[in-house]
Design an enzyme around this catalytic site. Sequence first.
Site, PDB file in Angstrom:
ATOM      1  N   HIS A 178      39.722  48.362  63.623  1.00  0.00           N
ATOM      2  CA  HIS A 178      38.986  48.505  62.360  1.00  0.00           C
ATOM      3  C   HIS A 178      38.279  49.792  62.210  1.00  0.00           C
ATOM      4  O   HIS A 178      37.131  49.789  61.965  1.00  0.00           O
ATOM      5  CB  HIS A 178      37.988  47.234  61.898  1.00  0.00           C
ATOM      6  CG  HIS A 178      37.680  47.149  60.493  1.00  0.00           C
ATOM      7  ND1 HIS A 178      37.551  45.971  60.074  1.00  0.00           N
ATOM      8  CD2 HIS A 178      37.524  47.943  59.709  1.00  0.00           C
ATOM      9  CE1 HIS A 178      37.162  46.055  58.789  1.00  0.00           C
ATOM     10  NE2 HIS A 178      37.277  47.216  58.376  1.00  0.00           N
TER      11      HIS A 178
ATOM     12  N   GLU B 252      38.197  39.243  64.047  1.00  0.00           N
ATOM     13  CA  GLU B 252      37.889  40.546  64.726  1.00  0.00           C
ATOM     14  C   GLU B 252      36.634  40.342  65.641  1.00  0.00           C
ATOM     15  O   GLU B 252      35.846  39.451  65.281  1.00  0.00           O
ATOM     16  CB  GLU B 252      37.613  41.697  63.558  1.00  0.00           C
ATOM     17  CG  GLU B 252      38.809  42.085  62.846  1.00  0.00           C
ATOM     18  CD  GLU B 252      38.315  43.200  61.852  1.00  0.00           C
ATOM     19  OE1 GLU B 252      37.257  43.741  61.948  1.00  0.00           O
ATOM     20  OE2 GLU B 252      39.123  43.563  60.825  1.00  0.00           O
TER      21      GLU B 252
HETATM   22  P1  NAI Z   1      38.452  49.205  45.297  1.00  0.00           P
HETATM   23  O1  NAI Z   1      38.047  48.025  44.803  1.00  0.00           O
HETATM   24  O2  NAI Z   1      38.370  50.326  44.737  1.00  0.00           O
HETATM   25  O3  NAI Z   1      40.279  49.001  45.141  1.00  0.00           O
HETATM   26  C1  NAI Z   1      40.957  47.612  45.279  1.00  0.00           C
HETATM   27  C2  NAI Z   1      42.051  47.571  44.443  1.00  0.00           C
HETATM   28  O4  NAI Z   1      42.934  46.651  44.591  1.00  0.00           O
HETATM   29  C3  NAI Z   1      41.363  47.241  42.695  1.00  0.00           C
HETATM   30  O5  NAI Z   1      42.225  48.401  42.076  1.00  0.00           O
HETATM   31  C4  NAI Z   1      41.914  45.935  42.646  1.00  0.00           C
HETATM   32  O6  NAI Z   1      42.195  45.754  41.189  1.00  0.00           O
HETATM   33  C5  NAI Z   1      43.191  45.749  43.295  1.00  0.00           C
HETATM   34  N1  NAI Z   1      43.444  44.364  43.699  1.00  0.00           N
HETATM   35  C6  NAI Z   1      42.695  43.263  44.154  1.00  0.00           C
HETATM   36  N2  NAI Z   1      43.542  42.546  44.437  1.00  0.00           N
HETATM   37  C7  NAI Z   1      44.879  42.688  43.936  1.00  0.00           C
HETATM   38  C8  NAI Z   1      46.207  42.036  44.275  1.00  0.00           C
HETATM   39  N3  NAI Z   1      46.187  40.966  44.631  1.00  0.00           N
HETATM   40  N4  NAI Z   1      47.245  42.638  43.731  1.00  0.00           N
HETATM   41  C9  NAI Z   1      47.449  44.032  43.391  1.00  0.00           C
HETATM   42  N5  NAI Z   1      45.928  44.866  43.275  1.00  0.00           N
HETATM   43  C10 NAI Z   1      44.806  44.096  43.518  1.00  0.00           C
HETATM   44  O7  NAI Z   1      38.713  49.164  47.077  1.00  0.00           O
HETATM   45  P2  NAI Z   1      38.819  50.621  47.895  1.00  0.00           P
HETATM   46  O8  NAI Z   1      37.435  50.871  47.909  1.00  0.00           O
HETATM   47  O9  NAI Z   1      40.009  51.215  47.607  1.00  0.00           O
HETATM   48  O10 NAI Z   1      39.005  49.787  49.324  1.00  0.00           O
HETATM   49  C11 NAI Z   1      40.322  49.006  49.638  1.00  0.00           C
HETATM   50  C12 NAI Z   1      40.445  48.184  50.553  1.00  0.00           C
HETATM   51  O11 NAI Z   1      40.214  49.050  51.670  1.00  0.00           O
HETATM   52  C13 NAI Z   1      39.206  46.913  50.457  1.00  0.00           C
HETATM   53  O12 NAI Z   1      39.777  46.130  50.875  1.00  0.00           O
HETATM   54  C14 NAI Z   1      38.185  47.637  51.690  1.00  0.00           C
HETATM   55  O13 NAI Z   1      37.450  46.529  52.074  1.00  0.00           O
HETATM   56  C15 NAI Z   1      39.061  48.080  52.749  1.00  0.00           C
HETATM   57  N6  NAI Z   1      38.484  49.357  53.534  1.00  0.00           N
HETATM   58  C16 NAI Z   1      38.954  49.520  54.927  1.00  0.00           C
HETATM   59  C17 NAI Z   1      38.178  50.346  55.540  1.00  0.00           C
HETATM   60  C18 NAI Z   1      38.733  50.261  57.207  1.00  0.00           C
HETATM   61  O14 NAI Z   1      37.870  50.786  57.996  1.00  0.00           O
HETATM   62  N7  NAI Z   1      39.836  50.050  57.464  1.00  0.00           N
HETATM   63  C19 NAI Z   1      37.203  51.212  55.198  1.00  0.00           C
HETATM   64  C20 NAI Z   1      36.848  51.377  53.862  1.00  0.00           C
HETATM   65  C21 NAI Z   1      37.525  50.132  52.949  1.00  0.00           C
END
Ligand code: NAI
Length: 630
Positions: free
Chosen positions: A513, A490
């Site tokens: 993003h 990015e």
């Molecule tokens: P979180 O940590 O609460 O949830 C992630 C989930 O993914 C967990 O339950 C974990 O067990 C699961 N997981 C990890 N690897 C996996 C796999 N290979 N297969 C299946 N499940 C898997 O995270 P949250 O807060 O829900 O955020 C999710 C994503 O969104 C993160 O990568 C974060 O960086 C991204 N994000 C993006 C934003 C944006 O501006 N686009 C803003 C906020 C978050």
Amino acid sequence: MNTTKNFVIDFDSTFTQVEALEVLAEISLRNHPQKEEILLKIKQITDQGMEGDISFRDSLIHRLELLEASRSHLNQLIEELRNKVSRSFVRNKQFFDEFSDSIYIVSNGFKEFICPIVKEYGIKEENVYANTFIFDSMDNITGFDQDNVLSSDNGKVALLNSLNLSGDIYVIGDGYTDYEVKKAGLANKFYAFTENVERSKVRDVADHVAPSLDEFLYHNKLPASISYPKNRINVLLLENVHPMAEKLLREEGYNVEVYPAGLDEDELCEKIKNVSILGIRSKTQVTQKVIDHANRLMAIGAFCIGTNQIDLQACLKKGIVVFNAPFSNTRSVVELAIGEIILLMRNLPDKIAGMHLGKWDKSAKNSHEVRGKKLGIIGYGNIGAQLSILAEAMGMEVYYYDITEKLALGNARKTDSLDELLQISDIISLHVDGRPDNKNMIGDREFHLMKDGVIFVNLSRGHVVDIDSMRVHIQSGKIRGAAIDVFPYEPKSNNEPFESPLVGMPNTILTPHVGGSTSEAQENIARFVPARIMEYINTGSTTNSVNFPEIQLPPMKNAHRMMHIHHNVPGVLAAINQVIAKHNLNIIGQYLKTNESIGYMILAVDKEYDNEVINELKNVEHTIRFRVLY
Ligand code: NAI
């Protein structure tokens, strides 16, 4: 021999948060047609009198004339003042009880409303020196006792002179007339009390500024309800953190400094020396060198999600707790995902682009409702789970896959494997975290498994999808619509151009993003992070900390808490226990959590203990940081 200490305390805007005559005016003029104008006038006269710009007697005469108040208004005033006692006075009631013989209220206000208020704090009526009203036969206030010295200019000086108190005299007040007592040589020290109002003219002449009674008590080594005055905690907020954070931290009483920009390493090393709490966003690099200079730093608030910019290990070794805001922007990401899913299901990105090129393409072809469609969520964490709820509310059938066991919300169903989810879903939305193992977890094989004409959304992390392979599958029509917010690479700033194999692909939404970038999310972050920091400072709880062992503690009741942060090496606990045993410390509760580098121990102890305990615990070998909290 101890010299007697006398405390001379002002009432309006010191003992209480307000100017009583202004509140009285609000009450007595409630139904007056020119209420606002008169109130403003009264306030101006009060300020002029306070600053010493007009004679006090004149200010009093003019204000009483404007007030048109009576005895029944006074009763209402007393009720209101009860809830307006200065917050630091309320919490230090014990001080008033203990020193009631030597506390004097000296005020240019009126006994009729002062006595009932201060009496509740154990202050003796004979120690209240103030004016008295004159009433007519109808109980209207018609004037004041002009023989009372406190109704005249320099009245406080004349009164203190006549009191002839023996011992040291400390004056606490917010007005110039309070300072005059010291100026006349009748007090040892004048403390400008700034919890409610701050007047530069008064501040400038004070011996000491007391932003709260806690500061006064701490400065004079008097018994206080809290272990350390909040105004001594310096907070530095960088990088334009949302103003809500500043507001909340100021309300807590901290001394907050705000810098709109970031600071480079050398500037930060210099600035950090006196800082107890640092607030940053993603640009400020908190390096080992910065931490080496941070001798007072207790906590860092990262007002964002990521904490890569902070050397967490260095913080840990110095006993500095780091907090971030891992889910304050969850809702924003979910809303964008929903919006994009709907747009893609209607083939709208292409239609919108066409319209801008003058192309009218009215047809229902490739346009579908989301209702009844199967949504497959990969990663059922904070974001995935919330998307599940909202998608169901719109009538979608929700499936999810997560590598850890997660509670299924609503009617959502867990699939046994990722492959199963890929095969059954009409729409796939990725919400996994950014762990290295997830690199290219969706590639050629996974795209092949998906339904023909699938809608694919990634708002999680850029590296989890093989972008080149995705391009191939969009071109082939396997993927009928895609929304991508995150990319393997990015641009570092808005000045750098964006490049990607996905540029120009059909029915593809590309966003920079911004999934979590909304004003609401910024404000949520600015509420969440200060709340965690204050909880840590006030109770020792490290809930949601990024680097510290997590301890969640109940509020303190009738106990002191001793927090001991130490290197996690053998022998420390034995040494702590030796101190406890030697001093026969009465332990009410004991909490210990460790990680590979540090141990965080909290001892809740009975209030009565030998102060030597503190020194000995501080000096236990391998101690990183020690503080006592009450
Ligand atoms: P979180 O940590 O609460 O949830 C992630 C989930 O993914 C967990 O339950 C974990 O067990 C699961 N997981 C990890 N690897 C996996 C796999 N290979 N297969 C299946 N499940 C898997 O995270 P949250 O807060 O829900 O955020 C999710 C994503 O969104 C993160 O990568 C974060 O960086 C991204 N994000 C993006 C934003 C944006 O501006 N686009 C803003 C906020 C978050």
